[in-house]
Scaffold this active site. Structure first.
Site, PDB file in Angstrom:
ATOM      1  N   HIS A  58       1.332  -0.941  -0.026  1.00 37.98           N
ATOM      2  CA  HIS A  58      -0.498   0.571   0.361  1.00 37.98           C
ATOM      3  C   HIS A  58       0.661   1.022   0.074  1.00 37.98           C
ATOM      4  O   HIS A  58       1.694   1.353   0.660  1.00 37.98           O
ATOM      5  CB  HIS A  58      -0.711   0.363   1.186  1.00 37.98           C
ATOM      6  CG  HIS A  58      -1.634  -1.193   1.179  1.00 37.98           C
ATOM      7  ND1 HIS A  58      -0.846  -2.444   1.792  1.00 37.98           N
ATOM      8  CD2 HIS A  58      -3.175  -1.023   0.492  1.00 37.98           C
ATOM      9  CE1 HIS A  58      -1.923  -3.371   1.470  1.00 37.98           C
ATOM     10  NE2 HIS A  58      -3.371  -2.685   0.790  1.00 37.98           N
ATOM     11  N   ASP A 101      -6.608 -10.245   0.498  1.00 33.74           N
ATOM     12  CA  ASP A 101      -6.669  -8.806   0.285  1.00 33.74           C
ATOM     13  C   ASP A 101      -5.712  -8.540   1.905  1.00 33.74           C
ATOM     14  O   ASP A 101      -5.266  -8.129   2.490  1.00 33.74           O
ATOM     15  CB  ASP A 101      -8.011  -8.638   0.035  1.00 33.74           C
ATOM     16  CG  ASP A 101      -8.833  -8.803   1.106  1.00 33.74           C
ATOM     17  OD1 ASP A 101      -8.313  -8.991   1.885  1.00 33.74           O
ATOM     18  OD2 ASP A 101      -9.754  -8.251   0.398  1.00 33.74           O
ATOM     19  N   SER A 102      -6.033  -7.225   1.478  1.00 28.62           N
ATOM     20  CA  SER A 102      -5.847  -6.735   2.181  1.00 28.62           C
ATOM     21  C   SER A 102      -6.453  -6.307   3.660  1.00 28.62           C
ATOM     22  O   SER A 102      -5.710  -6.027   4.416  1.00 28.62           O
ATOM     23  CB  SER A 102      -5.537  -4.936   1.995  1.00 28.62           C
ATOM     24  OG  SER A 102      -5.780  -4.591   0.880  1.00 28.62           O
TER      25      SER A 102
END
Length: 186
Positions: A58, A101-102
């Site tokens: 990110h 995922d995140s």
């Protein structure tokens, strides 16, 4: 307004309409090529591919630190694909992959990828790629509603092993994610 101004305006509008027609004709030609490449990759694959997600990062300039501290950046998962190299040496692939995922929730993605490929060294095994992927994904925080994706692709590889990556654009605290995986061709 005199006649020459009307003629000039009419000519301008007429030329624009002709140009729009050419754009739509080119778009139709592009879509036909796109569909044919997908069909050929499905019907005549040269390779079977194994996908192993490697990193999710990110962009720190686009997130609050407390958010990035909570995010998963080790996307466990895997995938499978079919691929081929065309007569120009460009890569075409169909793939399906699932990864964490995140939020550490499973995210599936499936689609078509294309990369223009360069072999800048005397050793033809070394290759660089730049292209796009078009597909469908689904996320837990969107109740797994299928979402279309159109993203850039880049890669560096040697022989049957390729490090492939994309960047998901976004806004502050949303998107702006670098995602990369290993692709092994068999």
């Amino acid at each position: 307004m005199n006649v020459s101004k009307y003629v000039a305006i009419f000519s301008f509008v007429f030329i624009q309409l002709i140009s729009v027609g050419k754009v739509f004709a080119n778009a139709d030609e592009w879509m036909t090529t796109f569909r044919e490449n997908i069909a050929q990759t499905w019907q005549q694959p040269e390779h079977y591919d194994l996908y192993i997600p490697a990193i999710t990062w990110h962009a720190r300039f686009a997130y609050d630190k407390e958010k990035t501290d909570r995010y998963n950046e080790r996307p466990w998962g895997g995938g499978f694909g079919l691929s081929r190299w065309d007569e120009k040496g460009n890569w075409h692939g169909l793939y399906a992959m699932a990864f964490k995922d995140s939020w550490n929730k499973w995210e599936p993605i499936a689609g078509y990828g294309w990369e223009s490929t360069w072999r800048p060294l005397a050793d033809e095994n070394f290759h660089l790629g730049l292209g796009f992927t078009a597909g469908v994904t689904a996320r837990d925080n969107w109740n797994y509603i299928p979402l279309p994706v159109l993203l850039p692709l880049a890669s560096v590889g040697y022989g049957p092993v390729t490090f492939q990556m994309t960047y998901i654009p976004g806004t502050y605290n949303n998107g702006n994610v670098y995602f990369a995986w290993m692709r092994f061709q068999f």
